[in-house]
Design an enzyme around this catalytic site. Structure first.
Site, PDB file in Angstrom:
ATOM      1  N   LYS A  11       0.161   4.338  -0.159  1.00  0.00           N
ATOM      2  CA  LYS A  11      -0.574   5.594   0.139  1.00  0.00           C
ATOM      3  C   LYS A  11      -0.128   6.834  -0.487  1.00  0.00           C
ATOM      4  CE  LYS A  11       0.291   3.202   4.864  1.00  0.00           C
ATOM      5  NZ  LYS A  11       0.360   3.405   6.257  1.00  0.00           N
ATOM      6  N   GLU A  45      -5.089  -5.296  10.653  1.00  0.00           N
ATOM      7  CA  GLU A  45      -4.051  -4.374  10.651  1.00  0.00           C
ATOM      8  C   GLU A  45      -4.339  -3.478  12.065  1.00  0.00           C
ATOM      9  OE1 GLU A  45      -2.166  -2.842   6.763  1.00  0.00           O
ATOM     10  OE2 GLU A  45      -3.950  -1.806   6.999  1.00  0.00           O
ATOM     11  N   GLU A  74      -6.409   4.403   8.079  1.00  0.00           N
ATOM     12  CA  GLU A  74      -6.058   6.025   7.874  1.00  0.00           C
ATOM     13  C   GLU A  74      -7.420   6.449   7.048  1.00  0.00           C
ATOM     14  OE1 GLU A  74      -2.640   5.623   5.493  1.00  0.00           O
ATOM     15  OE2 GLU A  74      -1.514   4.852   7.411  1.00  0.00           O
ATOM     16  N   SER A 119       3.765  -2.861  10.165  1.00  0.00           N
ATOM     17  CA  SER A 119       5.054  -2.988  10.455  1.00  0.00           C
ATOM     18  C   SER A 119       5.900  -4.321  10.037  1.00  0.00           C
ATOM     19  CB  SER A 119       5.643  -2.295  12.038  1.00  0.00           C
ATOM     20  OG  SER A 119       5.120  -0.930  12.141  1.00  0.00           O
ATOM     21  N   ASN A 142       0.944  -1.313   0.118  1.00  0.00           N
ATOM     22  CA  ASN A 142       0.087  -0.064  -0.031  1.00  0.00           C
ATOM     23  C   ASN A 142       0.775   1.255  -0.047  1.00  0.00           C
ATOM     24  OD1 ASN A 142      -1.653   2.138   0.515  1.00  0.00           O
ATOM     25  ND2 ASN A 142      -2.163   1.569   2.668  1.00  0.00           N
ATOM     26  N   HIS A 173      -9.232   1.034   4.885  1.00  0.00           N
ATOM     27  CA  HIS A 173      -8.002   1.234   5.649  1.00  0.00           C
ATOM     28  C   HIS A 173      -8.117   2.217   6.996  1.00  0.00           C
ATOM     29  CE1 HIS A 173      -3.712   2.319   6.406  1.00  0.00           C
ATOM     30  NE2 HIS A 173      -3.433   1.293   5.929  1.00  0.00           N
ATOM     31  N   GLY A 188       2.730   1.588  10.845  1.00  0.00           N
ATOM     32  CA  GLY A 188       3.856   2.860  10.604  1.00  0.00           C
ATOM     33  C   GLY A 188       4.593   3.240  11.872  1.00  0.00           C
TER      34      GLY A 188
HETATM   35  C1  PEP Z   1      -0.444  -0.015   6.067  1.00  0.00           C
HETATM   36  O1  PEP Z   1      -0.566   1.104   6.080  1.00  0.00           O
HETATM   37  O2  PEP Z   1      -1.443  -0.867   5.699  1.00  0.00           O
HETATM   38  C2  PEP Z   1       0.556  -0.512   6.902  1.00  0.00           C
HETATM   39  C3  PEP Z   1       0.638  -1.954   7.332  1.00  0.00           C
HETATM   40  O3  PEP Z   1       1.815   0.124   7.171  1.00  0.00           O
HETATM   41  P1  PEP Z   1       3.258  -0.386   7.746  1.00  0.00           P
HETATM   42  O4  PEP Z   1       3.568  -1.403   6.861  1.00  0.00           O
HETATM   43  O5  PEP Z   1       3.974   0.974   7.260  1.00  0.00           O
HETATM   44  O6  PEP Z   1       3.034  -0.484   9.194  1.00  0.00           O
END
Ligand code: PEP
Length: 271
Positions: A30, A186, A116, A232, A28, A114, A192
């Site tokens: 973003k 998630e 966000e 992460s 992703n 997501h 992040g």
């Molecule tokens: C995400 O935004 O879906 C995500 C998992 O980000 P990150 O891997 O940077 O934690």
């Protein structure tokens, strides 16, 4: 009490179910990478992932980079996705994009709900549900994101939150629909932040999600639905996470932005 034979059979079945779910690793991106940057990275990625077996690989760039990404990915095993979709066919929805537009652009999967989007753009389980239905009606694969905040985990609300998100986001879908649905679990506190859920915590939580899917769609369908982990995930932890019974891949933010780290993560996940 279970006989030793029956326990053995159950273990074999679990192993079979896990093996029948192809690992799906999706990046992703973003709000990162211009069209030129997207093209460059996909061209770099293509030879590095060519020939990798037993894994589905996806990248979801920004809307303006989708065209360049689709073009660059042609002839490869990388599929291109979108980070959102609107439920209406067309109309006065400034800033949104329809299923037909995404299909025409060559998109194959869509990330929906997501955290966000939920946190900054008012996404709710109801809108996730409408977007998912539009996505499936257009024969696009839906990656439906769910996850609890730190406050919810610490308040012992994780299961309630995930059950509500699954039941709301997937309301009204049929068992056939579920063939094109992937769940991305998630934990919001892990996105992040560099804080990954331990493999045990991720496995326990994803097993719970599969139990909710079983209640909703029956055991056969629930066993075929892939559940990704996101938060992460990196080259150092992808192997141990994806080795878990109910972790069928990953939704990757930061580590998908460079070809080297993304490829290493993928290779370790399927090792
Ligand atoms: C995400 O935004 O879906 C995500 C998992 O980000 P990150 O891997 O940077 O934690």
């Amino acid at each position: 009490m279970l006989s030793v034979y029956r326990a053995g059979q159950l273990l074999l079945n679990l192993e079979k179910n896990k093996m029948s779910r192809t690992v799906f690793i999706a990046g992703n991106w973003k709000m990162n990478k211009t069209a030129a940057e997207a093209k460059a990275m996909i061209e770099e990625l293509k030879p590095l992932v060519a020939g990798l077996k037993d894994v589905e690989i996806g990248i979801a760039p920004t809307f303006t980079s989708i065209g360049a990404a689709v073009e660059a990915a042609k002839g490869s095993n990388i599929k291109i996705g979108s980070q959102n979709i609107h439920w209406a066919e067309n109309g006065a929805f400034t800033g949104e994009i329809s299923a037909d537009m995404l299909k025409e652009a060559g998109v194959q999967f869509v990330i929906i709900g997501h955290s966000e989007r939920r946190q900054y753009f008012g996404e709710t389980d109801e809108t996730v549900n409408s977007r998912t239905k539009a996505c499936l009606a257009a024969n696009l694969q839906a990656v439906v994101c769910i996850g609890e905040t730190l406050e919810e985990r610490e308040g012992d609300k994780t299961e309630t939150v995930l059950e509500t998100q699954l039941k709301g986001g997937l309301a009204g879908l049929s068992n056939e629909d579920m063939a094109d649905v992937v769940i991305a679990y998630e934990p919001v506190w892990a996105i992040g932040t560099g804080k990954t859920a331990t493999k045990e915590m991720a496995q326990d939580t994803q097993a719970f999600c599969r139990k909710v899917l079983t209640d909703m769609f029956g055991v056969e369908t629930a066993q075929t639905v892939r559940i990704q982990y996101g938060g992460s995930m990196n080259a150092g932890n992808s192997a141990e996470l994806v080795a878990q019974e109910d972790i069928d891949g990953g939704l990757i933010g930061g580590a998908s932005l460079s070809a080297d780290t993304f490829v290493e993560l993928i290779k370790n996940a399927i090792s």
